[in-house]
Design an enzyme around this catalytic site. Structure first.
Site, mmCIF file in Angstrom:
data_model
loop_
_atom_site.group_PDB
_atom_site.id
_atom_site.type_symbol
_atom_site.label_atom_id
_atom_site.label_comp_id
_atom_site.label_asym_id
_atom_site.label_seq_id
_atom_site.Cartn_x
_atom_site.Cartn_y
_atom_site.Cartn_z
ATOM 1 N N THR A 116 -2.216 5.005 -3.005
ATOM 2 C CA THR A 116 -1.399 5.251 -1.835
ATOM 3 C C THR A 116 -0.785 3.490 -2.080
ATOM 4 O O THR A 116 -1.046 2.790 -3.248
ATOM 5 C CB THR A 116 -1.956 5.296 -0.799
ATOM 6 O OG1 THR A 116 -1.071 5.389 0.303
ATOM 7 C CG2 THR A 116 -3.398 4.354 -0.549
ATOM 8 N N LEU A 134 3.317 11.382 -0.636
ATOM 9 C CA LEU A 134 4.261 10.162 -0.914
ATOM 10 C C LEU A 134 3.508 9.195 0.061
ATOM 11 O O LEU A 134 3.226 9.342 1.262
ATOM 12 C CB LEU A 134 5.731 10.390 -0.306
ATOM 13 C CG LEU A 134 6.455 11.521 -1.068
ATOM 14 C CD1 LEU A 134 7.851 11.314 -0.650
ATOM 15 C CD2 LEU A 134 6.284 11.226 -2.543
ATOM 16 N N CYS A 135 3.080 7.995 -0.560
ATOM 17 C CA CYS A 135 2.608 6.790 0.378
ATOM 18 C C CYS A 135 1.363 7.416 0.865
ATOM 19 O O CYS A 135 0.466 7.863 0.687
ATOM 20 C CB CYS A 135 3.697 6.310 1.056
ATOM 21 S SG CYS A 135 3.179 4.615 1.462
ATOM 22 N N THR A 136 1.515 7.173 2.231
ATOM 23 C CA THR A 136 0.092 7.636 3.110
ATOM 24 C C THR A 136 0.008 8.852 3.379
ATOM 25 O O THR A 136 -1.283 9.468 3.733
ATOM 26 C CB THR A 136 0.583 6.975 4.572
ATOM 27 O OG1 THR A 136 1.686 7.642 5.256
ATOM 28 C CG2 THR A 136 0.925 5.392 4.655
#
Length: 308
Positions: free
Chosen positions: A116, A96-98
């Site tokens: 990202t 998730l994301c980073t």
């Protein structure tokens, strides 16, 4: 039960930690646990401390492993090794994301498409040139490894995984419980370059809701524009600004989603599924479902009927 292990890699945002619980915790069929390399109390970015009682041993035997956190530095080598081992043993890997930075450090994104948060895609590409960074998508899958953009896109990815596991009806139920929109296609743009002028207005949410209530009927651009009290040209521009899709693309996605639900939850013949979802004919249903889901309607129904 489908076992999910969420691996927290500091620094991490508390909201990112909450997303898997928000989606999978409300969906039946999942057992979810959270772990980190050094269990105990962890600081979060801009938020409260959280307590993570379990170590990385929780990952052993998990069906899905989700990396959450750290675009801010190197991950603990033990975390990287656990992720590599889980992937080698056949677990589905996601970030998730980073968390994409963690998967990249582990070498799991080498030669793969990944994404990202759009503000960090340049950094990800510069630090890991072997990764094919996609700044223009909400989430992407490459050979069993999933990555997402930030915040809302992370929710989209989790809902997408629910849909892969248990079908569209289960994903939509999870979305309703989380009070978020149904699953958005991963290929949508992450953000809108040109926001709507404030003086022009109101959202097209009411028009989209109106269209969903009439999903079984033929709907044209003129019909949608008439409901929105605007021109076709303005409707198209505003629709794309709000959804990342043209009106007819958005409508087609919703029709296919409706067909998937009907295939999962009813025994209707294929021509009636096509009619009630607005796809017209069984041939059209077959064409669009095969394109979107990679399965014929018959195979799709058999797959998710067994899982249910």
């Amino acid at each position: 039960m489908h076992r999910i292990a969420v691996v927290i890699v500091p620094p991490v945002m508390s909201f990112d930690v909450s997303i898997p619980h928000m989606v999978f915790g409300d969906a039946s069929g999942y057992e979810i646990g959270v772990c980190t390399a050094v269990p105990g109390r962890l600081d979060t970015v801009g938020g409260p401390q959280i307590h993570v009682p379990d170590g990385l041993g929780l990952v052993k035997g998990a069906d899905t492993v989700i990396a959450v956190g750290s675009g801010g530095g190197d991950a603990d080598p033990r975390t990287l090794e656990v992720l590599r081992t889980a992937h080698a043993e056949g677990a589905r890997i996601a970030s998730l994301c980073t968390g994409a930075f963690v998967l990249a450090q582990a070498g799991l994104l080498d030669g793969r498409d990944a994404t990202t948060h759009w503000g960090l895609t340049g950094d990800l590409a510069a630090r890991y040139p072997s990764v094919n960074v996609r700044p223009d998508v909400l989430y992407v899958e490459d050979d069993g490894v999933f990555t997402s953009a930030g915040a809302a896109a992370a929710i989209d990815l989790c809902l997408h995984l629910v849909r892969l596991d248990f079908g569209a009806a289960a994903a939509n139920a999870a979305a309703r419980l989380a009070v978020v929109a149904p699953v958005r296609p991963g290929g949508q743009a992450q953000f809108i370059e040109t926001p709507l002028p404030p003086e022009r207005g109101t959202s097209l949410a009411a028009t989209r809701a109106w269209a969903l209530a009439r999903i079984d009927r033929p709907l044209t651009l003129k019909d949608l524009a008439a409901h929105a009290s605007t021109s076709v040209r303005t409707l198209t521009r505003r629709f794309h600004a709000e959804t990342g899709l043209s009106p007819l693309q958005w409508l087609l996605h919703r029709r296919v989603d409706r067909a998937r639900e009907l295939l999962e939850t009813t025994d209707l013949p294929m021509d009636q599924v096509a009619e009630r979802s607005g796809l017209g004919s069984a041939d059209s249903l077959r064409k669009h479902l095969t394109t979107r889901a990679g399965l014929t309607p018959t195979a799709y129904r058999a797959t998710f009927t067994r899982q249910r």
